[in-house]
Design a protein around this motif. Sequence first.
Motif, PDB file in Angstrom:
ATOM      1  N   ALA A   1      -7.600  10.323  24.492  1.00 10.47           N
ATOM      2  CA  ALA A   1      -7.629  10.850  25.900  1.00 10.47           C
ATOM      3  C   ALA A   1      -7.836  12.252  26.112  1.00 10.47           C
ATOM      4  O   ALA A   1      -7.496  12.883  25.315  1.00 10.47           O
ATOM      5  CB  ALA A   1      -5.906  10.797  26.309  1.00 10.47           C
TER       6      ALA A   1
ATOM      7  N   SER B   1      -2.246   5.890  29.583  1.00  9.00           N
ATOM      8  CA  SER B   1      -2.310   4.844  28.476  1.00  9.00           C
ATOM      9  C   SER B   1      -0.917   4.756  27.767  1.00  9.00           C
ATOM     10  O   SER B   1      -0.553   3.442  27.104  1.00  9.00           O
ATOM     11  CB  SER B   1      -3.043   5.694  27.283  1.00  9.00           C
ATOM     12  OG  SER B   1      -4.589   5.731  27.897  1.00  9.00           O
ATOM     13  N   ARG B   2       0.220   5.580  28.022  1.00  2.87           N
ATOM     14  CA  ARG B   2       1.345   5.560  27.541  1.00  2.87           C
ATOM     15  C   ARG B   2       2.004   4.318  28.194  1.00  2.87           C
ATOM     16  O   ARG B   2       3.134   3.541  27.620  1.00  2.87           O
ATOM     17  CB  ARG B   2       2.259   6.909  27.651  1.00  2.87           C
ATOM     18  CG  ARG B   2       1.759   7.641  26.577  1.00  2.87           C
ATOM     19  CD  ARG B   2       2.260   7.331  24.960  1.00  2.87           C
ATOM     20  NE  ARG B   2       3.903   7.766  25.012  1.00  2.87           N
ATOM     21  CZ  ARG B   2       4.654   7.268  24.078  1.00  2.87           C
ATOM     22  NH1 ARG B   2       4.213   6.564  23.236  1.00  2.87           N
ATOM     23  NH2 ARG B   2       5.901   7.378  24.028  1.00  2.87           N
TER      24      ARG B   2
ATOM     25  N   MET C   1      -4.894  10.660  31.847  1.00  2.72           N
ATOM     26  CA  MET C   1      -5.348   9.577  30.774  1.00  2.72           C
ATOM     27  C   MET C   1      -4.344   9.080  29.782  1.00  2.72           C
ATOM     28  O   MET C   1      -4.038   7.945  29.500  1.00  2.72           O
ATOM     29  CB  MET C   1      -6.608   9.819  30.386  1.00  2.72           C
ATOM     30  CG  MET C   1      -7.328   8.831  29.491  1.00  2.72           C
ATOM     31  SD  MET C   1      -9.055   8.982  28.837  1.00  2.72           S
ATOM     32  CE  MET C   1      -9.180   7.507  27.611  1.00  2.72           C
TER      33      MET C   1
ATOM     34  N   ALA D   1      -4.309   0.199  23.807  1.00  2.00           N
ATOM     35  CA  ALA D   1      -3.586   1.398  24.534  1.00  2.00           C
ATOM     36  C   ALA D   1      -3.588   2.438  23.573  1.00  2.00           C
ATOM     37  O   ALA D   1      -3.665   3.543  23.911  1.00  2.00           O
ATOM     38  CB  ALA D   1      -2.211   0.836  24.950  1.00  2.00           C
ATOM     39  N   SER D   2      -3.181   1.972  22.489  1.00  2.00           N
ATOM     40  CA  SER D   2      -2.752   3.102  21.330  1.00  2.00           C
ATOM     41  C   SER D   2      -4.259   3.970  21.170  1.00  2.00           C
ATOM     42  O   SER D   2      -4.287   5.358  20.897  1.00  2.00           O
ATOM     43  CB  SER D   2      -2.439   2.791  19.974  1.00  2.00           C
ATOM     44  OG  SER D   2      -1.065   2.132  20.057  1.00  2.00           O
TER      45      SER D   2
ATOM     46  N   LEU E   1      -6.695   4.292  23.482  1.00  2.00           N
ATOM     47  CA  LEU E   1      -6.930   5.312  24.404  1.00  2.00           C
ATOM     48  C   LEU E   1      -6.091   6.306  24.531  1.00  2.00           C
ATOM     49  O   LEU E   1      -6.542   7.434  24.801  1.00  2.00           O
ATOM     50  CB  LEU E   1      -6.459   4.333  25.723  1.00  2.00           C
ATOM     51  CG  LEU E   1      -7.204   3.053  26.192  1.00  2.00           C
ATOM     52  CD1 LEU E   1      -6.744   2.375  27.200  1.00  2.00           C
ATOM     53  CD2 LEU E   1      -8.778   3.809  26.381  1.00  2.00           C
ATOM     54  N   CYS E   2      -4.818   6.433  24.132  1.00  2.00           N
ATOM     55  CA  CYS E   2      -3.926   7.535  24.128  1.00  2.00           C
ATOM     56  C   CYS E   2      -4.562   8.421  22.983  1.00  2.00           C
ATOM     57  O   CYS E   2      -4.657   9.733  23.349  1.00  2.00           O
ATOM     58  CB  CYS E   2      -2.669   7.045  23.350  1.00  2.00           C
ATOM     59  SG  CYS E   2      -1.415   6.395  24.521  1.00  2.00           S
TER      60      CYS E   2
ATOM     61  N   LEU F   1       0.707   1.584  29.561  1.00  2.00           N
ATOM     62  CA  LEU F   1      -0.066   0.643  29.021  1.00  2.00           C
ATOM     63  C   LEU F   1       0.680   0.102  27.584  1.00  2.00           C
ATOM     64  O   LEU F   1       0.968  -1.091  27.529  1.00  2.00           O
ATOM     65  CB  LEU F   1      -1.648   0.635  28.894  1.00  2.00           C
ATOM     66  CG  LEU F   1      -2.309   0.533  30.078  1.00  2.00           C
ATOM     67  CD1 LEU F   1      -3.862   0.717  29.600  1.00  2.00           C
ATOM     68  CD2 LEU F   1      -2.200  -1.071  30.503  1.00  2.00           C
ATOM     69  N   GLN F   2       0.703   1.119  26.859  1.00  2.00           N
ATOM     70  CA  GLN F   2       1.520   0.873  25.655  1.00  2.00           C
ATOM     71  C   GLN F   2       2.955   0.207  25.686  1.00  2.00           C
ATOM     72  O   GLN F   2       3.306  -0.670  25.267  1.00  2.00           O
ATOM     73  CB  GLN F   2       1.714   2.110  24.745  1.00  2.00           C
ATOM     74  CG  GLN F   2       0.744   2.502  23.780  1.00  2.00           C
ATOM     75  CD  GLN F   2       1.138   3.608  22.947  1.00  2.00           C
ATOM     76  OE1 GLN F   2       1.730   4.514  23.322  1.00  2.00           O
ATOM     77  NE2 GLN F   2       0.808   3.684  21.812  1.00  2.00           N
TER      78      GLN F   2
END
Length: 481
Positions: A105, A114-115, A110, A98-99, A101-102, A117-118
Amino acid sequence: MTVTASAATTETQPYRWRWVALFVILAAEVMDLLDALVTTIAAPTIQKELGGSDSIVQWLGAGYTLAMAVGLITGGRLGDLFGRKRMFVIGALGFTAASLLCGVAMSPEMLIGSRVLQGLFGAVMLPQGLGLIKEMFPPQDLGKAFGMFGPVMTISSVGGPVLAGWLVDADFFGTGWRMIFLINLPLGLAAALAGMRFLPEYRLSNATRLDLVGVFLVSLASFLLIYPLIQGRELGWPVWTFVSMAASIVMFAIFARYESRRARSGKDPLVTPGLFRKRAFTGGLVAGLAFFSGMMGLGLVFNLYTQLGLGFTPLEAGLTGLPQALGGVVGFGLAMSGLQEKLGRGLLQIGTVVMAAGAAALALTIHLAGVDVSGWQLAPSLAFVGIGMGLTMAPFFDIVLAGVEPHESGSASGTLTAIQQLGGALGTAVLGTLFFNLLARQWSFGSSMQVTVWVEVGLLVLTFALAYLLPRKARPGESGH
């Protein structure tokens, strides 16, 4: 090798790699704490690059803490069912992904997704560590193990905003703000690999099934409250925002009724319903909601004020907040020096008074200095805010948990931690919306900041009053929980 609860009780030798495993668990705590703090510093830069409305600034923090709040209620139970080591590794790998993906982004949507998900994977990872420590360490070493959390979390809270500001300003490899998330990749992978090697597997032999309906109901109720609070201002407060907030109250009531019915039928509820019939615990929940809402909301608004209003760079903003973080270290240290055992509930109330005095001094400093205020001028009042914060937080959990029965402490502790996270999301929504609303009405940054600070003072007064509902002392031997 998997250890069941019954086998663990008869084991005479403590786990061989327990101290190495402790540092793996602490690394996960550091990742979570850093990620909870870094976006308050980087938010203006992120908004400038990715675009989006002012609400992105609020959702960067609120999305993470809201997901964490909901997930924490279930995270510990997942470890009971499927094994703590397994869930820790899954949580660490998911948090790392997830990090990433952040960090890559390309749109506000997005990044916020992602946050979230984190926050969810963090809620899977973190509770496993606390459970494993209780299993790995003999009683005589348990205090030392939990004692490591204080310094590590303090250093993280002090260094987190400064690190975030430095990473944004340094612009390593042209990544800018993205590096505050990409730095988690080596940390997260190392934690996952070390977890596979050094953490023991453990699960409860009598663990009950997950209360998925309860998770859905409390998630929906929380979302119905937070979403309109953040989005309402930009949309002109249409009727549906008030309907949504009213519906959240109804959903919380439905959740409470469902949990009571589940408990009566002999099933394990998500939250023990009997807790809410205890005045001390209910008062503690409301006090915690008020305190953590104000604390987290003020942190976000202050970093917006220093960067957007005073023109500070992200690093300068992080350094400006350093006196508050160091004050928190001092306050925590004073509490641990014997004041917590001696004063009990009184220390919590003294802390709110000191914190409110510091906040009032902060508002006065901003008023007198105007647009030319410097970080040095803000430092004394911020230090007092931090000292009060440390004095209040140190005894809070132990005092509130003293009002519940020992067999309810697990559910109560999880609920309190979730309230802490929910308070962070609520404070970000309410105080952030207030700040942006005042700016939209052509108020100056300084005036908007002052009003926000006085709202925080009001929340601290409410916390002080609600503390009278709490037990006078923690249970013997519980200090430092």
